[in-house]
Design an enzyme around this catalytic site. Structure first.
Site, short mmCIF file in Angstrom:
data_model
loop_
_atom_site.label_atom_id
_atom_site.label_comp_id
_atom_site.label_asym_id
_atom_site.label_seq_id
_atom_site.Cartn_x
_atom_site.Cartn_y
_atom_site.Cartn_z
N ASP A 18 4.60 2.82 6.63
CA ASP A 18 3.94 2.50 7.91
C ASP A 18 4.86 1.88 8.93
OD1 ASP A 18 4.13 -0.04 6.46
OD2 ASP A 18 2.89 -0.82 8.09
N LYS B 8 17.38 4.25 0.38
CA LYS B 8 18.36 4.05 1.46
C LYS B 8 19.52 3.26 0.87
CE LYS B 8 15.16 3.16 5.22
NZ LYS B 8 14.80 2.15 6.24
N PHE C 188 14.69 4.17 10.18
CA PHE C 188 13.33 3.70 9.88
C PHE C 188 12.40 4.89 9.77
CE2 PHE C 188 9.17 1.86 10.46
CZ PHE C 188 9.25 0.76 9.64
N VAL C 189 11.79 5.05 8.62
CA VAL C 189 10.94 6.22 8.38
C VAL C 189 9.47 5.82 8.20
CG1 VAL C 189 12.72 7.75 7.45
CG2 VAL C 189 11.56 6.16 5.92
N ASP D 231 14.92 -0.13 -0.43
CA ASP D 231 15.69 -0.47 0.77
C ASP D 231 16.74 -1.51 0.39
OD1 ASP D 231 16.19 -0.36 3.54
OD2 ASP D 231 14.79 -1.98 3.96
N GLU E 259 7.31 3.12 -6.38
CA GLU E 259 7.45 2.55 -5.03
C GLU E 259 7.74 3.65 -4.02
OE1 GLU E 259 6.80 0.51 -2.85
OE2 GLU E 259 8.17 -1.18 -2.78
N ASP E 260 7.37 3.37 -2.78
CA ASP E 260 7.64 4.34 -1.72
C ASP E 260 9.13 4.42 -1.39
OD1 ASP E 260 7.71 1.77 -0.64
OD2 ASP E 260 6.20 2.15 0.90
N ARG F 160 0.82 5.92 7.90
CA ARG F 160 0.84 6.10 6.44
C ARG F 160 0.26 7.45 6.03
NH1 ARG F 160 1.92 1.11 3.96
NH2 ARG F 160 1.07 -0.73 4.99
N LYS G 265 0.81 -1.20 0.00
CA LYS G 265 0.00 0.00 0.00
C LYS G 265 0.85 1.25 0.00
CE LYS G 265 -2.61 -2.67 3.26
NZ LYS G 265 -2.77 -2.89 4.70
N GLY G 266 2.11 1.08 0.36
CA GLY G 266 2.98 2.23 0.59
C GLY G 266 3.16 3.17 -0.59
P1 IMP Z 1 13.14 -3.83 -0.01
O1 IMP Z 1 12.62 -5.03 -0.70
O2 IMP Z 1 14.05 -4.17 1.12
O3 IMP Z 1 13.73 -2.79 -0.92
O4 IMP Z 1 11.90 -3.27 0.77
C1 IMP Z 1 11.09 -2.30 0.35
C2 IMP Z 1 9.88 -2.30 1.25
O5 IMP Z 1 10.24 -2.40 2.64
C3 IMP Z 1 9.17 -0.97 1.12
O6 IMP Z 1 8.22 -1.02 0.10
C4 IMP Z 1 8.56 -0.80 2.50
O7 IMP Z 1 7.31 -1.43 2.55
C5 IMP Z 1 9.50 -1.50 3.43
N1 IMP Z 1 10.43 -0.54 4.09
C6 IMP Z 1 11.75 -0.43 3.89
N2 IMP Z 1 12.29 0.55 4.66
C7 IMP Z 1 11.26 1.08 5.35
C8 IMP Z 1 11.16 2.15 6.32
O8 IMP Z 1 12.14 2.84 6.70
N3 IMP Z 1 9.92 2.42 6.81
C9 IMP Z 1 8.82 1.71 6.43
N4 IMP Z 1 8.86 0.70 5.54
C10 IMP Z 1 10.07 0.38 5.00
MG MG Z 2 6.05 -1.05 0.33
#
Ligand code: IMP
Ligand code: MG
Length: 198
Positions: free
Chosen positions: A171, A143, A164-165, A115, A111-112, A177, A55-56
């Site tokens: 969320d 990040k 962590f944001v 990470d 995407e939000d 959110r 949902k982000g």
């Molecule tokens: P990745 O697969 O590790 O790149 O993860 C991406 C997903 O992890 C994002 O779409 C978020 O849902 C979640 N995520 C990563 N970092 C944060 C954060 O700092 N706050 C909240 N959700 C996060």
């Molecule tokens: Mg997400």
């Protein structure tokens, strides 16, 4: 009626949680305007198909969609990771697929946050197999320190430190959110424990 700011502060103080503003709503909106122009410059005459990850990514998608001139359509997809421990193993699962085919379309994956990169790596591979005309990635936040998979965004809002944001779609346990800004969440562990016992 209480002022919106008060409501926000109260929400942020729940269970010993604190949110410190990192990127204001105004800065987010200005950056999105610039990204929208950049996308249109890259694809001046093409219908654009925005795909957001639920949902982000939804907040970013709706603001971005409103800022891009010309023909824009959108769709949604949802994924889940197999728990935090296995995340770095790349175990991403599709929980909701797109409504329509992306074959031959100019797709922008919205995407939000980028990470570890596992989620986007999975989605890019999946989408590539479906033969879009173009496939690009737009993320609001990055990040870079946390990256495991070699994924990079074509359009980026802000690079942020490894914290962590929450807010603007992001969320913590499904909360925050709705904040119009992005903030760093910190937990007062003693207070959080007390609240949990109540
Ligand atoms: P990745 O697969 O590790 O790149 O993860 C991406 C997903 O992890 C994002 O779409 C978020 O849902 C979640 N995520 C990563 N970092 C944060 C954060 O700092 N706050 C909240 N959700 C996060
Ligand atoms: Mg997400």
């Amino acid at each position: 009626m209480p002022k919106p700011r008060k409501i926000r502060q109260r929400a942020a103080n729940r269970r010993g949680e604190r949110v410190k503003i990192l990127i204001s709503g105004g800065r987010i909106q200005r950056r999105i305007q610039a990204i929208a122009k950049q996308i249109r410059r890259d694809f001046p005459d093409e219908p654009l198909h925005l795909v957001s990850v639920l949902k982000g990514g939804v907040f970013f998608l709706t603001d971005l969609a409103r800022s891009i001139a010309g023909e824009v359509s959108f769709d949604f997809i949802a994924v889940s990771s197999y728990g935090k421990a296995t995340r770095s193993s790349g175990q991403v699962r599709l929980t909701r697929d797109l409504d329509s085919s992306i074959e031959g379309k100019t797709v922008i994956l919205v995407e939000d946050i980028l990470d570890t990169g596992m989620t986007l790596q999975y989605l890019l591979k999946l989408f590539q197999q479906r033969k879009p005309k173009h496939l690009r990635v737009a993320v609001l936040l990055d990040k870079p320190e946390r990256r495991v998979a070699p994924v990079r965004a074509d359009y980026l809002g802000f690079s942020i430190p490894n914290e962590f944001v929450v807010g603007y779609g992001l969320d913590y346990a499904e909360r925050y959110r709705n904040l119009p800004y992005v903030g760093v969440l910190s937990l007062d562990s003693k207070l959080a424990k007390k609240a949990a016992e109540k």
